[in-house]
Design a protein around this motif. Structure first.
Motif, short mmCIF file in Angstrom:
data_model
loop_
_atom_site.label_atom_id
_atom_site.label_comp_id
_atom_site.label_asym_id
_atom_site.label_seq_id
_atom_site.Cartn_x
_atom_site.Cartn_y
_atom_site.Cartn_z
N THR A 1 0.74 -1.43 -0.20
CA THR A 1 0.06 -0.49 0.16
C THR A 1 0.97 1.16 0.16
O THR A 1 1.68 1.41 0.63
N VAL A 2 0.69 2.51 -1.37
CA VAL A 2 1.12 3.27 -0.98
C VAL A 2 0.97 4.36 -0.25
O VAL A 2 -0.52 5.00 -0.69
N ARG B 1 1.09 -7.08 1.87
CA ARG B 1 1.42 -6.90 3.74
C ARG B 1 1.98 -5.60 3.85
O ARG B 1 2.64 -6.08 4.70
N SER B 2 2.39 -5.01 3.22
CA SER B 2 3.68 -4.28 3.91
C SER B 2 2.78 -2.17 3.54
O SER B 2 1.94 -2.95 2.80
N ALA B 3 3.50 -1.49 4.06
CA ALA B 3 2.59 -0.22 3.17
C ALA B 3 4.61 0.67 2.97
O ALA B 3 5.63 0.10 3.86
N ILE B 4 4.16 1.33 1.94
CA ILE B 4 5.50 2.52 2.01
C ILE B 4 5.44 3.98 2.26
O ILE B 4 4.54 4.27 1.46
N THR C 1 11.57 4.33 -14.05
CA THR C 1 11.32 5.17 -13.57
C THR C 1 10.81 6.57 -14.51
O THR C 1 10.14 6.17 -14.86
N MET C 2 10.56 7.52 -13.17
CA MET C 2 9.08 8.39 -14.31
C MET C 2 9.82 9.74 -13.92
O MET C 2 10.56 9.95 -13.38
N LEU D 1 6.15 1.26 -8.94
CA LEU D 1 6.71 0.68 -7.91
C LEU D 1 6.30 -1.11 -7.85
O LEU D 1 5.37 -1.22 -8.93
N LEU D 2 7.64 -2.10 -7.60
CA LEU D 2 7.02 -3.14 -8.06
C LEU D 2 6.20 -3.41 -7.04
O LEU D 2 7.35 -4.27 -5.77
#
Lengths: 221, 274
Positions: free
Chosen positions: A61-62, A99-102, A137-138, A92-93
């Motif tokens: 989850t971003v 089940r994690s967050a950035i 990248t972007m 992002l990959l």
């Protein structure tokens, strides 16, 4: 800033970009990016623990928090957060860390035009610094159409205010397809295509800048 | 059997349909749902409209109030759009303060009004520096079945076209205002912004006017607002990358949609007048 004053000759030159990476010690990745006088500071934590309500079983989850220079965030800021979040999510990959967050925090330092583009570029650099797996990248480029129908790439704030339309594009580095488009103001389809081509060409210099910044960072250590 | 597949493997279920260029609700990929418009249904409001886009239903009411203007813009009135997505319309929303999506939509409708310049804010002036009109545009979603942004923009435009403001007389001697509710003037709408939304399915297929199921499976979204033959806003916040050619297709489709919608509004307004 000098570049923006010189650019009247060829209007598709970006203002001078400067970036400092990993200058904050606590976050996993951080970057401060200048684009002319526009300045944004970004920090990235992740992959980290996720709140139960936002957990996704198949991907990360971003979460983006945007901090304006002064005052409390309103609807317009929520909208910008959403744009940055969806744009980052796409490169992002995400499936690599289910089940994690950035968590990305974007702090406005100075808005002197092309602000959305600078935010996106700064996020990309901070993610590179954090070493989170990415598909590509972007690069985001802003342009505006002034009242004489000239297209100005990477305008200053004054140029933006005096223009009839402002367009922001973000491209991926793989095929240079369009990840994000945000436009404001009236213009024709032909003008849109012209802006698109100009910004797409200008994105090359942003990608070149990423490469130089990373080379500089890696040669230091 | 089909219902089981839809529940267990929704993506595969949709893929089977889209291979044949059709959607589960029998629409083609570039077809909008039937649009129904009802103008002037709330008599207590200054202007109102009800829009049904398939099952998506949005009601818009416009309430006018008198307020004092900002000192830096003494001749300009205000327009305050607000979108409400309550638990009435879908299980996705909870009671309480507006969520992220409702805030984004309010901002989007506000952007549409500002960037299209469809209302000259100086028309809302009563006494320069003292009194101006504030138009509260409240959009309430009654049934949420995808593509809420198009429905909101259409409801807002139709309601604004239906808005008439009472005459206000300024008495210089007593410095008071008097409102005459019997004589009203129609609000002047300069241009007609129309929004069209596309969702991206499986990173490459474009679906016009997505339903809520299509939105939940989509990998991206594009919203284009057009005015006649000009583009007013394009909003593609992330999602799958598109080629310039695909974006062009979207723009062309939205021009066609714009004509259809303006015709619909005109026909409805004519029938209301009679």
């Amino acid at each position: 800033m000098k570049m923006s004053e010189q650019k009247s000759g060829s209007q598709n030159v970006l203002r001078l970009m400067v970036c400092e990476m990993a200058h904050l010690s606590r976050p996993d990745g951080s970057a401060t990016t200048f684009q002319g006088d526009t300045c944004v500071m970004t920090s990235v934590y992740g992959p980290t623990e996720v709140r139960m309500a936002k957990e996704q079983i198949d991907r990360t989850t971003v979460e983006v928090v945007y901090k304006p220079k002064s005052g409390l965030p309103s609807c317009a800021e929520k909208s910008l957060e959403n744009i940055i979040c969806n744009t980052c999510e796409n490169i992002l990959l995400g499936n690599a860390h289910p089940r994690s967050a950035i968590n990305i925090t974007v702090q406005e330092v100075q808005d002197s035009g092309s602000f959305t583009a600078c935010c996106i570029n700064c996020c990309c650099l901070a993610l590179l610094d954090a070493g989170i797996g990415m598909k590509c990248t972007m690069a985001a480029v802003n342009c505006c159409i002034d009242n004489e129908e000239n297209i100005i790439v990477d305008p200053t704030r004054k140029e933006e205010e005096q223009s009839q339309a402002v367009l922001t594009f973000a491209f991926d580095s793989k095929d240079k397809n369009i990840i994000t488009v945000i436009t404001k103001g009236k213009y024709s389809q032909q003008q849109f295509q012209k802006c698109l081509v100009l910004c797409r060409d200008a994105s090359d210099s942003v990608f070149k800048f990423y490469r130089e910044t990373m080379e500089k960072k890696l040669s230091k250590t | 059997m089909a219902a089981d597949v839809k529940t267990a493997q929704p993506l595969q279920y949709y893929r089977k349909f889209i291979e044949k260029d059709v959607r589960p609700d029998e629409r083609t990929l570039e077809e909008f749902r039937p649009t129904v418009l009802n103008i002037g249904c709330v008599t207590t409001a200054e202007g109102s409209a009800l829009v049904k886009l398939g099952n998506t239903t949005v009601m818009c009411g416009i309430k006018a109030e008198i307020a004092s203007p900002k000192t830096e813009e003494p001749k300009k009135g205000y327009i305050v759009p607000n979108v409400e997505l309550g638990p009435l319309c879908s299980i996705l929303f909870r009671p309480g303060p507006p969520g992220d999506q409702a805030q984004r939509l309010s901002q989007f409708t506000n952007d549409v009004i500002t960037h299209s310049c469809c209302i000259n804010k100086e028309d809302l002036c009563i006494v320069p520096g003292k009194y101006v009109w504030v138009l509260y545009c409240d959009m309430v979603c009654l049934n949420y079945d995808g593509n809420i942004s198009d429905a909101c923009v259409l409801a807002l435009l139709a309601a604004l076209k239906n808005t008439s403001l009472p005459k206000v007389v300024w008495d210089e001697d007593t410095e008071t205002i008097e409102t005459d509710h019997n004589t009203t003037t129609q609000l002047n709408i300069i241009c007609e912004p129309v929004s069209s939304t596309f969702s991206i399915f499986d990173n490459e297929v474009l679906l016009v006017d997505p339903t809520v199921e299509e939105e939940s499976l989509s990998t991206g979204e594009v919203t284009i607002v057009t005015i006649d033959d000009k583009i007013c806003m394009i909003r593609k916040p992330g999602g799958s990358p598109l080629t310039p050619q695909q974006l062009d297709l979207c723009i062309n489709r939205s021009f066609i949609r714009s004509q259809e919608v303006i015709r619909l509004i005109q026909e409805t307004l004519n029938s209301v007048d009679r």
